[in-house]
Design a protein around this motif. Structure first.
Motif, PDB file in Angstrom:
ATOM      1  N   ASP A 174       0.828  -1.199   0.000  1.00 30.23           N
ATOM      2  CA  ASP A 174       0.000   0.000   0.000  1.00 30.23           C
ATOM      3  C   ASP A 174       0.862   1.249   0.000  1.00 30.23           C
ATOM      4  O   ASP A 174       0.570   2.229  -0.674  1.00 30.23           O
ATOM      5  N   SER A 175       1.940   1.216   0.788  1.00 32.03           N
ATOM      6  CA  SER A 175       2.831   2.354   0.857  1.00 32.03           C
ATOM      7  C   SER A 175       3.483   2.623  -0.495  1.00 32.03           C
ATOM      8  O   SER A 175       3.582   3.761  -0.948  1.00 32.03           O
ATOM      9  N   ALA A 176       3.916   1.559  -1.155  1.00 33.06           N
ATOM     10  CA  ALA A 176       4.544   1.708  -2.467  1.00 33.06           C
ATOM     11  C   ALA A 176       3.554   2.253  -3.478  1.00 33.06           C
ATOM     12  O   ALA A 176       3.879   3.103  -4.293  1.00 33.06           O
ATOM     13  N   ARG A 177       2.313   1.767  -3.417  1.00 34.60           N
ATOM     14  CA  ARG A 177       1.303   2.245  -4.350  1.00 34.60           C
ATOM     15  C   ARG A 177       1.070   3.743  -4.180  1.00 34.60           C
ATOM     16  O   ARG A 177       0.953   4.481  -5.144  1.00 34.60           O
ATOM     17  N   LYS A 178       1.005   4.200  -2.932  1.00 32.10           N
ATOM     18  CA  LYS A 178       0.778   5.619  -2.687  1.00 32.10           C
ATOM     19  C   LYS A 178       1.922   6.464  -3.226  1.00 32.10           C
ATOM     20  O   LYS A 178       1.712   7.529  -3.774  1.00 32.10           O
ATOM     21  N   ARG A 179       3.164   5.982  -3.065  1.00 32.99           N
ATOM     22  CA  ARG A 179       4.296   6.735  -3.583  1.00 32.99           C
ATOM     23  C   ARG A 179       4.244   6.803  -5.097  1.00 32.99           C
ATOM     24  O   ARG A 179       4.498   7.837  -5.695  1.00 32.99           O
ATOM     25  N   ARG A 180       3.881   5.679  -5.747  1.00 33.96           N
ATOM     26  CA  ARG A 180       3.847   5.657  -7.203  1.00 33.96           C
ATOM     27  C   ARG A 180       2.693   6.477  -7.751  1.00 33.96           C
ATOM     28  O   ARG A 180       2.760   6.992  -8.852  1.00 33.96           O
ATOM     29  N   SER A 181       1.617   6.589  -6.976  1.00 34.44           N
ATOM     30  CA  SER A 181       0.418   7.245  -7.473  1.00 34.44           C
ATOM     31  C   SER A 181       0.379   8.731  -7.163  1.00 34.44           C
ATOM     32  O   SER A 181      -0.576   9.404  -7.482  1.00 34.44           O
ATOM     33  N   SER A 182       1.400   9.239  -6.519  1.00 41.15           N
ATOM     34  CA  SER A 182       1.413  10.657  -6.209  1.00 41.15           C
ATOM     35  C   SER A 182       2.625  11.304  -6.872  1.00 41.15           C
ATOM     36  O   SER A 182       3.498  10.636  -7.394  1.00 41.15           O
ATOM     37  N   ILE A 183       2.638  12.626  -6.855  1.00 39.83           N
ATOM     38  CA  ILE A 183       3.745  13.337  -7.468  1.00 39.83           C
ATOM     39  C   ILE A 183       5.003  13.136  -6.637  1.00 39.83           C
ATOM     40  O   ILE A 183       5.003  13.338  -5.427  1.00 39.83           O
ATOM     41  N   ALA A 184       6.075  12.709  -7.280  1.00 41.09           N
ATOM     42  CA  ALA A 184       7.356  12.529  -6.592  1.00 41.09           C
ATOM     43  C   ALA A 184       8.034  13.881  -6.513  1.00 41.09           C
ATOM     44  O   ALA A 184       8.487  14.425  -7.513  1.00 41.09           O
ATOM     45  N   GLY A 185       8.105  14.446  -5.302  1.00 45.38           N
ATOM     46  CA  GLY A 185       8.738  15.740  -5.137  1.00 45.38           C
ATOM     47  C   GLY A 185       7.776  16.877  -5.462  1.00 45.38           C
ATOM     48  O   GLY A 185       6.570  16.682  -5.562  1.00 45.38           O
ATOM     49  N   PRO A 186       8.316  18.089  -5.660  1.00 48.05           N
ATOM     50  CA  PRO A 186       7.468  19.260  -5.895  1.00 48.05           C
ATOM     51  C   PRO A 186       6.835  19.230  -7.281  1.00 48.05           C
ATOM     52  O   PRO A 186       7.240  18.473  -8.150  1.00 48.05           O
ATOM     53  N   LEU A 187       5.840  20.078  -7.452  1.00 42.68           N
ATOM     54  CA  LEU A 187       5.243  20.241  -8.770  1.00 42.68           C
ATOM     55  C   LEU A 187       6.310  20.734  -9.742  1.00 42.68           C
ATOM     56  O   LEU A 187       7.261  21.397  -9.342  1.00 42.68           O
ATOM     57  N   PRO A 188       6.197  20.390 -11.022  1.00 43.42           N
ATOM     58  CA  PRO A 188       7.227  20.783 -11.992  1.00 43.42           C
ATOM     59  C   PRO A 188       7.495  22.275 -11.971  1.00 43.42           C
ATOM     60  O   PRO A 188       6.562  23.079 -11.969  1.00 43.42           O
ATOM     61  N   ALA A 189       8.762  22.640 -11.964  1.00 43.86           N
ATOM     62  CA  ALA A 189       9.149  24.053 -11.949  1.00 43.86           C
ATOM     63  C   ALA A 189       9.128  24.579 -13.380  1.00 43.86           C
ATOM     64  O   ALA A 189      10.158  24.791 -14.012  1.00 43.86           O
ATOM     65  N   GLU A 190       7.952  24.759 -13.911  1.00 46.62           N
ATOM     66  CA  GLU A 190       7.776  25.222 -15.280  1.00 46.62           C
ATOM     67  C   GLU A 190       7.200  26.632 -15.245  1.00 46.62           C
ATOM     68  O   GLU A 190       6.582  27.053 -14.275  1.00 46.62           O
ATOM     69  N   SER A 191       7.403  27.373 -16.339  1.00 46.93           N
ATOM     70  CA  SER A 191       6.848  28.714 -16.399  1.00 46.93           C
ATOM     71  C   SER A 191       5.331  28.655 -16.516  1.00 46.93           C
ATOM     72  O   SER A 191       4.633  29.588 -16.149  1.00 46.93           O
ATOM     73  N   GLU A 192       4.811  27.526 -17.041  1.00 49.26           N
ATOM     74  CA  GLU A 192       3.377  27.348 -17.162  1.00 49.26           C
ATOM     75  C   GLU A 192       2.986  25.986 -16.612  1.00 49.26           C
ATOM     76  O   GLU A 192       3.722  25.016 -16.757  1.00 49.26           O
ATOM     77  N   PHE A 193       1.813  25.913 -15.998  1.00 52.62           N
ATOM     78  CA  PHE A 193       1.316  24.660 -15.452  1.00 52.62           C
ATOM     79  C   PHE A 193      -0.029  24.359 -16.087  1.00 52.62           C
ATOM     80  O   PHE A 193      -0.943  25.187 -16.071  1.00 52.62           O
ATOM     81  N   TRP A 194      -0.146  23.153 -16.663  1.00 52.40           N
ATOM     82  CA  TRP A 194      -1.343  22.749 -17.375  1.00 52.40           C
ATOM     83  C   TRP A 194      -1.918  21.469 -16.775  1.00 52.40           C
ATOM     84  O   TRP A 194      -1.189  20.657 -16.213  1.00 52.40           O
ATOM     85  N   VAL A 195      -3.223  21.296 -16.947  1.00 56.15           N
ATOM     86  CA  VAL A 195      -3.923  20.065 -16.564  1.00 56.15           C
ATOM     87  C   VAL A 195      -4.612  19.534 -17.818  1.00 56.15           C
ATOM     88  O   VAL A 195      -5.250  20.295 -18.549  1.00 56.15           O
ATOM     89  N   PHE A 196      -4.487  18.216 -18.064  1.00 58.23           N
ATOM     90  CA  PHE A 196      -5.118  17.600 -19.233  1.00 58.23           C
ATOM     91  C   PHE A 196      -6.378  16.864 -18.803  1.00 58.23           C
ATOM     92  O   PHE A 196      -6.337  15.953 -17.972  1.00 58.23           O
ATOM     93  N   GLY A 197      -7.515  17.238 -19.386  1.00 55.07           N
ATOM     94  CA  GLY A 197      -8.785  16.591 -19.094  1.00 55.07           C
ATOM     95  C   GLY A 197      -9.247  15.765 -20.270  1.00 55.07           C
ATOM     96  O   GLY A 197      -9.161  16.213 -21.424  1.00 55.07           O
TER      97      GLY A 197
END
Length: 197
Positions: free
Chosen positions: A9-32
């Motif tokens: 369960d612990s491994a699944r949670k790590r794999r299913s979440s963002i590893a580290g901070p959100l990407p340091a990009e000039s723009e942040f997008w979400v794909f729906g």
């Protein structure tokens, strides 16, 4: 003293979440690619149609909360491996990124059935961006895989959960795609079947 979390369960949670901070990009997008297209639930600065390659839209996730229950599950969409997917990309203002991510985590990751990934998306105007997208975890118990049409229809018709009827979710997604001139030939049969019932 609390019990240690099972390793799996612990491994699944790590794999299913963002590893580290959100990407340091000039723009942040979400794909729906499903309900996020017609009911994003967050503020955005820009919206563009786009195509994601390497994954396709699929009714491949059993829903036991939003669009069904454990006893009578519904069926919702996920991004599954292979092919491509046309969807909607949303650009988020820098000051809204953390709140938007928190909202999406609450909405999409209740049961950790998706991986959060940042693939490249080609926007309709030609730009290539990276966007947060939710890809189904094939090892998850809620992964339905490829089902026969009759089973897909059965699950859609029976599903009803906290967010309403599964049938409404599917039809809203298909109709919102049609309204913006977006087609998904793998799902053409489904709208015909549901509309006829």
């Amino acid at each position: 003293m609390s019990k240690p979390e099972p390793v799996a369960d612990s491994a699944r949670k790590r794999r299913s979440s963002i590893a580290g901070p959100l990407p340091a990009e000039s723009e942040f997008w979400v794909f729906g690619y499903a309900s996020l297209m017609w009911k994003p639930g967050f503020e955005f600065e820009e919206r563009q149609r786009g195509i994601l390659r390497g994954f396709h839209r699929s009714l491949c996730v059993y829903s036991n909360r939003h669009r069904g229950t454990a006893e009578r599950p519904g069926l919702v969409m996920g991004l599954d491996r292979g092919g491509s997917c046309r969807g909607m990309a949303f650009r988020i203002a820098p000051e809204k990124i953390e709140a938007t991510h928190a909202y999406l985590t609450e909405r999409e990751q209740i049961n950790r059935v998706y991986f959060e990934v940042y693939p490249r998306v080609r926007l309709e105007d030609g730009r290539a961006i990276r966007a947060l997208a939710y890809v189904v975890d094939r090892s998850h118990v809620q992964y339905a895989g490829r089902l026969a049409h009759v089973e897909i229809l059965r699950l859609i018709e029976q599903g009803h959960g906290q967010s309403g009827a599964c049938r409404d979710y599917v039809l809203n997604t298909l109709r919102s795609m049609a309204e913006i001139g977006m087609t998904d030939h793998a799902l053409d049969w489904l709208e015909r079947e549901l509309s006829a019932r």
